[in-house]
Design an enzyme around this catalytic site. Structure first.
Site, PDB file in Angstrom:
ATOM      1  N   PHE A  37       0.862  -1.192   0.000  1.00  0.00           N
ATOM      2  CA  PHE A  37       0.000   0.000   0.000  1.00  0.00           C
ATOM      3  C   PHE A  37       0.900   1.245   0.000  1.00  0.00           C
ATOM      4  O   PHE A  37       1.886   1.295   0.734  1.00  0.00           O
ATOM      5  CB  PHE A  37      -0.868  -0.020   1.261  1.00  0.00           C
ATOM      6  CG  PHE A  37      -2.198   0.663   1.096  1.00  0.00           C
ATOM      7  CD1 PHE A  37      -3.340  -0.058   0.799  1.00  0.00           C
ATOM      8  CD2 PHE A  37      -2.292   2.023   1.255  1.00  0.00           C
ATOM      9  CE1 PHE A  37      -4.569   0.575   0.667  1.00  0.00           C
ATOM     10  CE2 PHE A  37      -3.516   2.674   1.128  1.00  0.00           C
ATOM     11  CZ  PHE A  37      -4.654   1.945   0.832  1.00  0.00           C
ATOM     12  N   ALA A  81       0.234  -2.533   5.566  1.00  0.00           N
ATOM     13  CA  ALA A  81       0.857  -2.538   6.891  1.00  0.00           C
ATOM     14  C   ALA A  81       0.139  -3.485   7.860  1.00  0.00           C
ATOM     15  O   ALA A  81       0.764  -4.038   8.771  1.00  0.00           O
ATOM     16  CB  ALA A  81       0.871  -1.125   7.457  1.00  0.00           C
ATOM     17  N   PHE A  82      -1.164  -3.663   7.650  1.00  0.00           N
ATOM     18  CA  PHE A  82      -1.925  -4.537   8.556  1.00  0.00           C
ATOM     19  C   PHE A  82      -1.365  -5.955   8.560  1.00  0.00           C
ATOM     20  O   PHE A  82      -1.392  -6.633   9.593  1.00  0.00           O
ATOM     21  CB  PHE A  82      -3.408  -4.552   8.136  1.00  0.00           C
ATOM     22  CG  PHE A  82      -4.306  -5.182   9.155  1.00  0.00           C
ATOM     23  CD1 PHE A  82      -4.826  -4.432  10.198  1.00  0.00           C
ATOM     24  CD2 PHE A  82      -4.640  -6.530   9.077  1.00  0.00           C
ATOM     25  CE1 PHE A  82      -5.642  -5.013  11.155  1.00  0.00           C
ATOM     26  CE2 PHE A  82      -5.452  -7.119  10.027  1.00  0.00           C
ATOM     27  CZ  PHE A  82      -5.960  -6.361  11.070  1.00  0.00           C
ATOM     28  N   VAL A 142       1.603   4.330   6.228  1.00  0.00           N
ATOM     29  CA  VAL A 142       0.187   4.531   6.549  1.00  0.00           C
ATOM     30  C   VAL A 142      -0.029   6.045   6.586  1.00  0.00           C
ATOM     31  O   VAL A 142       0.628   6.753   7.353  1.00  0.00           O
ATOM     32  CB  VAL A 142      -0.185   3.880   7.899  1.00  0.00           C
ATOM     33  CG1 VAL A 142      -1.700   3.878   8.067  1.00  0.00           C
ATOM     34  CG2 VAL A 142       0.358   2.460   8.003  1.00  0.00           C
ATOM     35  N   ILE A 143      -0.919   6.496   5.710  1.00  0.00           N
ATOM     36  CA  ILE A 143      -1.073   7.940   5.506  1.00  0.00           C
ATOM     37  C   ILE A 143      -2.497   8.350   5.897  1.00  0.00           C
ATOM     38  O   ILE A 143      -3.466   7.836   5.342  1.00  0.00           O
ATOM     39  CB  ILE A 143      -0.743   8.304   4.046  1.00  0.00           C
ATOM     40  CG1 ILE A 143       0.715   7.887   3.745  1.00  0.00           C
ATOM     41  CG2 ILE A 143      -0.938   9.806   3.806  1.00  0.00           C
ATOM     42  CD1 ILE A 143       1.151   8.056   2.312  1.00  0.00           C
ATOM     43  N   THR A 197      -7.270   7.394   4.672  1.00  0.00           N
ATOM     44  CA  THR A 197      -8.123   6.380   5.281  1.00  0.00           C
ATOM     45  C   THR A 197      -8.680   6.784   6.625  1.00  0.00           C
ATOM     46  O   THR A 197      -7.982   7.392   7.435  1.00  0.00           O
ATOM     47  CB  THR A 197      -7.357   5.046   5.454  1.00  0.00           C
ATOM     48  OG1 THR A 197      -8.223   4.117   6.094  1.00  0.00           O
ATOM     49  CG2 THR A 197      -6.100   5.210   6.269  1.00  0.00           C
ATOM     50  N   HIS A 256      -9.333   4.528   8.511  1.00  0.00           N
ATOM     51  CA  HIS A 256      -8.803   3.412   9.308  1.00  0.00           C
ATOM     52  C   HIS A 256      -7.373   3.658   9.771  1.00  0.00           C
ATOM     53  O   HIS A 256      -6.731   2.766  10.301  1.00  0.00           O
ATOM     54  CB  HIS A 256      -8.831   2.109   8.478  1.00  0.00           C
ATOM     55  CG  HIS A 256     -10.203   1.677   8.129  1.00  0.00           C
ATOM     56  ND1 HIS A 256     -10.598   1.405   6.848  1.00  0.00           N
ATOM     57  CD2 HIS A 256     -11.277   1.474   8.911  1.00  0.00           C
ATOM     58  CE1 HIS A 256     -11.868   1.059   6.853  1.00  0.00           C
ATOM     59  NE2 HIS A 256     -12.305   1.099   8.088  1.00  0.00           N
ATOM     60  N   ARG A 262      10.271  11.466   4.348  1.00  0.00           N
ATOM     61  CA  ARG A 262      10.917  10.444   5.198  1.00  0.00           C
ATOM     62  C   ARG A 262      11.312   9.192   4.419  1.00  0.00           C
ATOM     63  O   ARG A 262      11.774   8.211   5.002  1.00  0.00           O
ATOM     64  CB  ARG A 262       9.966  10.066   6.340  1.00  0.00           C
ATOM     65  CG  ARG A 262       9.798  11.204   7.332  1.00  0.00           C
ATOM     66  CD  ARG A 262       8.533  11.104   8.165  1.00  0.00           C
ATOM     67  NE  ARG A 262       8.449  12.225   9.107  1.00  0.00           N
ATOM     68  CZ  ARG A 262       8.088  13.479   8.790  1.00  0.00           C
ATOM     69  NH1 ARG A 262       7.762  13.780   7.539  1.00  0.00           N
ATOM     70  NH2 ARG A 262       8.063  14.425   9.701  1.00  0.00           N
TER      71      ARG A 262
HETATM   72  N1  INI Z   1      -2.258  -0.096   4.381  1.00  0.00           N
HETATM   73  C1  INI Z   1      -1.116   0.623   4.440  1.00  0.00           C
HETATM   74  O1  INI Z   1      -0.025   0.035   4.496  1.00  0.00           O
HETATM   75  N2  INI Z   1      -1.175   1.974   4.423  1.00  0.00           N
HETATM   76  C2  INI Z   1      -2.357   2.667   4.366  1.00  0.00           C
HETATM   77  O2  INI Z   1      -2.324   3.924   4.349  1.00  0.00           O
HETATM   78  C3  INI Z   1      -3.551   1.923   4.300  1.00  0.00           C
HETATM   79  N3  INI Z   1      -4.819   2.597   4.189  1.00  0.00           N
HETATM   80  O3  INI Z   1      -4.840   3.786   3.874  1.00  0.00           O
HETATM   81  O4  INI Z   1      -5.871   1.990   4.342  1.00  0.00           O
HETATM   82  C4  INI Z   1      -3.480   0.506   4.318  1.00  0.00           C
HETATM   83  N4  INI Z   1      -4.598  -0.252   4.251  1.00  0.00           N
HETATM   84  C5  INI Z   1      -4.562  -1.641   3.887  1.00  0.00           C
HETATM   85  C6  INI Z   1      -4.323  -2.566   5.079  1.00  0.00           C
HETATM   86  O5  INI Z   1      -2.992  -2.468   5.536  1.00  0.00           O
HETATM   87  C7  INI Z   1      -4.578  -4.025   4.697  1.00  0.00           C
HETATM   88  O6  INI Z   1      -3.693  -4.412   3.679  1.00  0.00           O
HETATM   89  C8  INI Z   1      -6.014  -4.270   4.217  1.00  0.00           C
HETATM   90  O7  INI Z   1      -6.936  -3.782   5.182  1.00  0.00           O
HETATM   91  C9  INI Z   1      -6.254  -5.800   4.041  1.00  0.00           C
HETATM   92  O8  INI Z   1      -6.157  -6.480   5.280  1.00  0.00           O
END
Ligand code: INI
Length: 161
Positions: free
Chosen positions: A23, A57-58, A82-83, A87, A89, A128
């Site tokens: 992502f 990142a999740f 993660v921005i 999101t 989220h 960064r």
């Molecule tokens: N994942 C990121 O790494 N950065 C983000 O900014 C981001 N946003 O914006 O939602 C993001 N979402 C995806 C998440 O990490 C999972 O891959 C997804 O939810 C599937 O489990």
């Protein structure tokens, strides 16, 4: 006499895995480049570096745990972006990634470093990821080398504790 412990920055013979969230891929690729550059400059062999891409990142903490429990790596570098602007989220994704990485590091006793950017905007993330604030991928890789060497030099954990 005081025993002083500090990890060296020589990555010779270290096996390092990089876990990268796809992502915001343009940013994360810059972090990966920074991390690989750092490892090469600190004598980690190219063949001792594994690069594992996950969707975001999740997914990083669980993947880091798989690698940490494989017995095949000495340190793990976690990279992502993660921005907030992108999101609702943000807090969940950023919090899960950061807490999860910390938990895996404590549970497994393996050095796992956090190079996941959590920023308000793409511009802050770019700053960064090789911009005016340096490259957090490079810094996370350097911390991984130092911590792997530090752990190797510390007294071994007791199997009973
Ligand atoms: N994942 C990121 O790494 N950065 C983000 O900014 C981001 N946003 O914006 O939602 C993001 N979402 C995806 C998440 O990490 C999972 O891959 C997804 O939810 C599937 O489990």
């Amino acid at each position: 006499m005081t025993q002083r412990y500090e990890g060296s920055f020589d990555g010779r013979n270290l096996r390092v895995a990089i876990v990268a969230g796809r992502f915001n891929e343009t940013i994360v690729k810059q972090l990966v480049d920074g991390a690989v550059d750092c490892l090469a400059r600190h004598n980690v062999q190219e063949s001792d570096i594994s690069l594992v891409w996950v969707p975001g990142a999740f997914e990083i903490p669980a993947t880091a745990k798989r690698l940490a429990t494989s017995g095949e790596v000495d340190a793990i570098v976690c990279l992502g972006a993660v921005i907030r602007g992108e999101t609702a989220h943000f807090d969940y994704v950023a919090g899960h990634a950061s807490n999860g990485i910390g938990a895996v590091a404590v549970e497994t006793g393996l050095p796992i470093t956090n190079g996941i950017l959590t920023t308000e905007s793409v511009a802050q993330a770019a700053d960064r990821a090789g911009g005016k604030m340096g490259n957090k991928g490079f810094e996370a890789a350097l911390a991984a080398v130092e911590m792997a060497n530090l752990y190797a030099s510390l007294p071994k954990p007791s199997p009973e504790l």
